[in-house]
Design an enzyme around this catalytic site. Structure first.
Site, PDB file in Angstrom:
ATOM      1  CG  HIS A   1      -1.959  -1.068   1.181  1.00  0.00           C
ATOM      2  ND1 HIS A   1      -2.428  -1.717   2.308  1.00  0.00           N
ATOM      3  CD2 HIS A   1      -2.633  -1.611   0.131  1.00  0.00           C
ATOM      4  CE1 HIS A   1      -3.344  -2.609   1.961  1.00  0.00           C
ATOM      5  NE2 HIS A   1      -3.485  -2.567   0.646  1.00  0.00           N
TER       6      HIS A   1
ATOM      7  CD  GLU B   1      -0.916   0.324   4.788  1.00  0.00           C
ATOM      8  OE1 GLU B   1      -0.308  -0.762   4.849  1.00  0.00           O
ATOM      9  OE2 GLU B   1      -2.160   0.406   4.731  1.00  0.00           O
TER      10      GLU B   1
ATOM     11  CG  HIS C   1       0.520  -4.099   5.013  1.00  0.00           C
ATOM     12  ND1 HIS C   1      -0.361  -3.698   4.045  1.00  0.00           N
ATOM     13  CD2 HIS C   1       1.052  -5.266   4.570  1.00  0.00           C
ATOM     14  CE1 HIS C   1      -0.373  -4.589   3.051  1.00  0.00           C
ATOM     15  NE2 HIS C   1       0.477  -5.553   3.361  1.00  0.00           N
TER      16      HIS C   1
ATOM     17  CD  GLU D   1      -1.103  -3.868   9.342  1.00  0.00           C
ATOM     18  OE1 GLU D   1      -0.886  -2.636   9.387  1.00  0.00           O
ATOM     19  OE2 GLU D   1      -1.730  -4.415   8.412  1.00  0.00           O
TER      20      GLU D   1
END
Length: 672
Positions: free
Chosen positions: A259, A262, A402, A493
């Site tokens: 993404h 990110e 991410h 993440e």
């Protein structure tokens, strides 16, 4: 009559004088005749040495030059107005200080050549070749061609032809500085120098190319494809034998910036690239062992188009007049690619197929073929490139990075709930995935602390969470890795802020560095080995099964395999069409530092025609069936190339050179 005769005589005399003057005057040379050799050159003063007056060349080791110069500029003024000299004046800024002042001084040796005794001395070809070898990547990084006037074969000569080293003054300076620093400063062990700033796409590529050149014995770069706007999806590989798969050496990959908005993962991987190279050269035993026993592939940005959009969006938000306005009003800008496709929803949904197979006798969850209907949807070029990459290399372990939360997510991402509501949905390798996820979370400075969660990961325990329990969705990359290949992938993440402030980058590196290394080392857990026939030849595509786990892995081209497993007792079976099965029982201690070696030798057997698997679904096709209608290849050439021409016709620096007037310097363009 007398008057007319005198008048005629005067006219004839005048014409005779004109004829005499014309005869004595030098012949006129019509345009183009000089080039054809029809005119004798006019006698001009022979060029002589003159003082060096080009300000960007005043630090050369000589003080006399001559015009015309080596590229044909007739005067100093003409040279100063040329694009070549303009490039030398800004090359330090363009290349971010790299190869300074080598490129400038090399260019000065051509634009203001050394002159002695009214004779031009040409610079050495060997010097030019050395500079080009170490600096070509810097020009590649900004998508600029190597300058024509630095053509080593054209404007430089060999040592035998009486050349000189244009960097001799620079080398003398550097040697003196080295002597002085050695005498005055105590010697300390060097360390890895990393600039904790954001990097543009050009700067990222530049760092990867520079690292490849610096660590050429252990690193190589390669492109797996291009983004929608034509940017290279560049990977750097680290191995003691880069470019080749080595027998029994596991393959690991890291993917960042899927993404585009990110960005912490992208930056961490850029830093990791520099760290691995530097620490290997410095003799760091841990890094040397890791690289010598593992083949590591790093793709810092899977979505460079989205990153550019996100970076410009954050920059624009910094100019907001209202200081009280939310910092991340641009939260989702750049998340998708240039086609507005979310890349982490764009992979084939094989999880639904795996769920539908559960009622079939002997069902399994590995090497599920890509259904033909997938290719009639919109497949992003970035997705296509990564799928081909995953299929071409026998990856064992992977992580994709991410932002927006602080947790490690593991498969499945798609819930088994009939309405796809969030629900714990485990793979057959749930215990292995939990072990891998904890490996990263526990090595991270704060991730395993439940009080550190942010966002929506309230169901996480110790910094890890099942993807479908947290947030269910189809078409994710980690499910595709597991269900289509041998590779086990988790999603990391990295924090609440998707695009954190630049001053937070160092903290991010400090928190994640140990986890990045420890996770790669986890590729050496479980077992590895060879599956061979009775003649000692490796069997490609043999299946290695673990009793109680409905997920098999297959051998690579030379018959080698890797199987990530938790500690304990496991019963393994190796099989292949045309061979008998072989079975072994193994015990893996809890604290093994490397994979256990388990080899199999299979004996030839008669292949019975009715031995087709009960769980085979004919409509699915075969595993080898990839892009069966060349749908994407046609779409790629028709749209990606057109998009690249329309949206990125010229590099960002182009307008600076054409705004100076004169002919457009197309020699600066790599793809002209």
């Amino acid at each position: 009559m007398g008057y007319k005769s005198r008048k005629r005589s005067n006219i004839l005399l005048f014409l005779l004088q004109l004829l005499t003057l014309g005869w004595c005057a030098p012949p006129r040379c019509d345009p183009g005749h000089e080039f054809l050799g029809r005119c004798k050159p006019t006698v001009e003063d022979k060029p002589k040495c003159t003082d060096m007056l080009l300000s960007y060349c005043d630090d050369m080791a000589y003080t006399q030059t001559m015009f015309p110069n080596i590229v044909g500029h007739r005067t100093r003024e003409e040279a100063e107005l040329g694009t070549e000299y303009l490039l030398l004046s800004v090359v330090e800024s363009l290349l971010g200080g790299e190869c300074t002042p080598d490129i400038r001084m090399l260019g000065c040796s051509v634009l203001a050549p050394r002159c002695e005794k009214d004779r031009v001395l040409k610079p050495c070809r060997s010097t030019c070749e050395a500079v080009r070898k170490s600096c070509a990547h810097a020009f590649d990084g900004i998508d600029m061609a190597w300058p024509y006037f630095l053509d080593c074969d054209r404007f430089f000569v060999s040592d035998q032809e009486g050349c000189y080293d244009p960097l001799e003054g620079l080398r003398a300076e550097q040697e003196m500085e080295a002597i002085e620093s050695t005498a005055s400063v105590p010697v300390e062990e060097p360390s890895t120098m990393i600039q904790f700033t954001y990097h543009s796409n050009a700067q990222m590529i530049n760092i990867m190319k520079k690292t490849e050149a610096r660590c050429s014995d252990i690193a190589t770069t390669y492109s797996i494809g291009r983004s929608m706007e034509g940017k290279d999806l560049l990977v750097i590989e680290f191995s003691n034998n880069p470019g080749e798969h080595e027998l029994l050496e596991p393959e690991v990959k890291y993917i960042g910036n899927m993404h585009g908005n990110e960005v912490m993962g992208r930056q961490l991987l850029i830093y990791l690239v520099q760290y691995l190279c530097s620490e290997y050269l410095l003799g760091n035993e841990r890094i040397q062992t890791l690289i010598n026993t593992t083949r590591i592939h790093i793709l810092p940005s899977m979505n460079p188009d989205g990153y550019e959009m996100a970076a410009s969006g954050v920059q624009d938000s910094n100019y907001a007049d209202d200081e009280e306005s939310p910092r991340y009003d641009t939260w989702n800008i750049g998340r998708t690619n240039a086609q507005n496709i979310d890349l982490n929803r764009n992979f084939p949904d094989l999880t639904s197929i795996a769920y539908s197979r559960r009622r079939h006798k002997g069902h399994r969850t590995d090497h599920i073929p890509i259904p033909d209907y997938y290719w009639f949807g919109k497949v992003a070029p970035e997705t296509y490139a990564v799928m081909k990459w995953i299929r071409s290399i026998p990856f064992v372990l992977s992580a994709n990075f991410h932002g927006g939360d602080l947790v490690v997510s593991y498969p499945y991402d798609l819930s088994k709930h009939p309405l796809e509501r969030n629900m714990f949905s485990s793979t057959p390798d749930d215990q292995v995935f939990k072990l891998l996820a904890r490996t990263y979370a526990n090595a991270h400075e704060t991730m395993s602390n439940d009080s550190e969660w942010c966002g929506s990961s309230r169901d996480s325990q110790g910094g890890i969470v099942n993807g479908a329990q947290w947030y269910s969705f189809a078409g994710g990359m980690q499910d595709f890795n597991y269900l289509h290949t041998n590779c086990f992938e988790v999603t990391v993440e990295l924090g609440c802020d998707k695009f954190p402030a630049e001053e937070e980058l160092y903290t991010g590196w400090h928190e994640n560095k140990e986890a990045l290394l420890t996770f790669m080392e986890a590729a050496h857990r479980g077992i590895k080995g060879l599956v061979k026939d009775e003649d000692g030849n490796g069997i490609k595509g043999a299946t290695v099964s673990v009793r109680g786990i409905r997920h098999d892995i297959t051998t690579a081209a030379n018959g080698d395999y890797w199987r990530l497993l938790t500690p304990g007792i496991h019963i393994l079976t190796a099989s292949a069409p045309g061979y008998t099965r072989a079975m072994k029982k193994v015990y893996l201690p809890a604290h093994m530092n490397k994979a256990g070696r388990v080899d199999f030798v299979l004996q030839k057997a008669v292949l019975e025609p009715d031995m087709e698997d009960d769980y085979t679904i004919p409509s699915m096709g075969t595993y080898e069936r990839f892009d069966p209608y060349n749908q994407f290849e046609r779409y790629s050439t028709a749209e990606v190339v057109q998009n690249r021409e329309e949206r990125t016709e010229k590099p960002w620096w182009w307008n600076y050179f054409v705004s100076s007037g004169g002919a457009a310097p197309t020699w600066l363009l790599r793809h002209y």
